[in-house]
Design a protein around this motif. Structure first.
Motif, PDB file in Angstrom:
ATOM      1  N   LEU A 151     -47.980  -4.509  20.965  1.00 37.62           N
ATOM      2  CA  LEU A 151     -48.436  -5.883  20.190  1.00 37.62           C
ATOM      3  C   LEU A 151     -49.042  -6.364  21.061  1.00 37.62           C
ATOM      4  N   HIS A 152     -49.249  -8.027  20.362  1.00 39.62           N
ATOM      5  CA  HIS A 152     -49.972  -9.209  20.722  1.00 39.62           C
ATOM      6  C   HIS A 152     -48.883 -10.579  20.574  1.00 39.62           C
ATOM      7  N   ASP A 153     -48.989 -11.267  20.839  1.00 37.04           N
ATOM      8  CA  ASP A 153     -48.629 -12.696  21.042  1.00 37.04           C
ATOM      9  C   ASP A 153     -49.488 -13.464  19.425  1.00 37.04           C
ATOM     10  N   TYR A 154     -48.850 -13.839  18.775  1.00 42.11           N
ATOM     11  CA  TYR A 154     -49.544 -14.488  18.254  1.00 42.11           C
ATOM     12  C   TYR A 154     -49.076 -15.915  17.788  1.00 42.11           C
ATOM     13  N   ASP A 155     -49.970 -16.810  17.067  1.00 43.39           N
ATOM     14  CA  ASP A 155     -49.497 -18.056  17.851  1.00 43.39           C
ATOM     15  C   ASP A 155     -49.144 -18.320  16.572  1.00 43.39           C
ATOM     16  N   THR A 156     -48.641 -19.849  16.371  1.00 42.09           N
ATOM     17  CA  THR A 156     -48.621 -20.469  15.413  1.00 42.09           C
ATOM     18  C   THR A 156     -48.573 -22.187  15.756  1.00 42.09           C
ATOM     19  N   ASP A 157     -48.830 -23.371  14.217  1.00 39.73           N
ATOM     20  CA  ASP A 157     -49.505 -24.474  14.028  1.00 39.73           C
ATOM     21  C   ASP A 157     -48.057 -24.986  14.069  1.00 39.73           C
ATOM     22  N   PRO A 158     -47.979 -26.259  15.071  1.00 37.88           N
ATOM     23  CA  PRO A 158     -46.957 -27.690  14.353  1.00 37.88           C
ATOM     24  C   PRO A 158     -47.112 -27.906  13.261  1.00 37.88           C
ATOM     25  N   ASP A 159     -46.283 -28.876  12.472  1.00 36.42           N
ATOM     26  CA  ASP A 159     -46.454 -29.072  11.202  1.00 36.42           C
ATOM     27  C   ASP A 159     -45.789 -29.483  10.487  1.00 36.42           C
ATOM     28  N   PHE A 160     -44.949 -29.969   9.415  1.00 38.81           N
ATOM     29  CA  PHE A 160     -44.306 -30.982   8.479  1.00 38.81           C
ATOM     30  C   PHE A 160     -42.947 -30.064   8.680  1.00 38.81           C
ATOM     31  N   ILE A 161     -42.136 -30.588   8.196  1.00 41.83           N
ATOM     32  CA  ILE A 161     -40.625 -30.583   8.115  1.00 41.83           C
ATOM     33  C   ILE A 161     -40.367 -31.682   6.477  1.00 41.83           C
ATOM     34  N   PHE A 162     -39.156 -31.130   6.000  1.00 43.80           N
ATOM     35  CA  PHE A 162     -39.089 -32.183   5.650  1.00 43.80           C
ATOM     36  C   PHE A 162     -37.716 -31.755   4.561  1.00 43.80           C
TER      37      PHE A 162
END
Length: 199
Positions: free
Chosen positions: A52-63
């Motif tokens: 198991l490895h951590d994955y990264d996420t990026d901030p983005d738009f929400i609507f």
């Protein structure tokens, strides 16, 4: 013609900021909300060669948007549906598109109107429909807490700003029926929008 347009704009601005814009109770009133902002998803884990490895996420738009109904002077019920898509950097696999559609059911405690500003706090239940391109991800249920403010520019029309945190369990990421990771559904959002009250 330019002077007429300028005078019309000034008159409209004055009309929007005069006493008719005083905040009012929304008791017994139905409103519709539209919102846009930013979502900050949290990182999850993904398996590669059984590790198991951590994955990264990026901030983005929400609507999204929804409805609000004033139950009494202070309490209101709200249903919102929002959608956010964001990049997920899977280890050794590359970037994939992640998505969370949040069907949010909750209540608000609205502080008594003071001039044009109506601050509020809220909480509720969230149905989180999750997706990761190329994989199958479970739908989960979470909870949220929120705080915000409505600024009435007219009696039926308010600008709104809200900060919200959703806490949800990790959802299984499956590929060909085998679990290969855990998708984090916890996220923080900051949105701005408009509310219009029909009556």
């Amino acid at each position: 013609m330019k002077k007429i347009c300028l005078l019309a704009c000034v008159a409209l601005t004055l009309a929007l900021t005069t006493g008719t814009a005083m905040a009012d109770s929304i008791k017994g009133r139905l409103g519709v909300t539209g919102r846009l902002g930013f979502a900050v998803p949290t990182d999850g884990v993904f398996a590669n060669n059984d590790t198991l490895h951590d994955y990264d996420t990026d901030p983005d738009f929400i609507f999204g948007g929804g409805f609000i109904y004033g139950i009494d002077q202070n309490w209101a019920a709200e249903i919102d549906v929002t959608r956010t898509k964001f990049d997920v950097a899977l280890p050794f696999t590359g970037d994939r598109n992640g998505e969370i559609i949040n069907v949010s059911l909750g209540g608000q405690y609205r502080f008594m109107p003071q001039e044009k500003l109506v601050p509020y706090v809220g909480a509720g239940l969230d149905i989180l429909i999750n997706d990761l391109k190329g994989y199958s991800v479970d739908t989960t249920v979470g909870v949220h807490g929120a705080g915000g403010v409505d600024y009435f520019i007219l009696k039926p029309l308010a600008l709104t700003a809200e900060a919200k945190i959703v806490a949800g369990p990790e959802a299984d990421i499956d590929r060909n029926g085998t679990r290969v990771g855990r998708f984090s559904t916890t996220n923080f959002t900051s949105t701005f929008g408009v509310r219009f009250f029909f009556n």
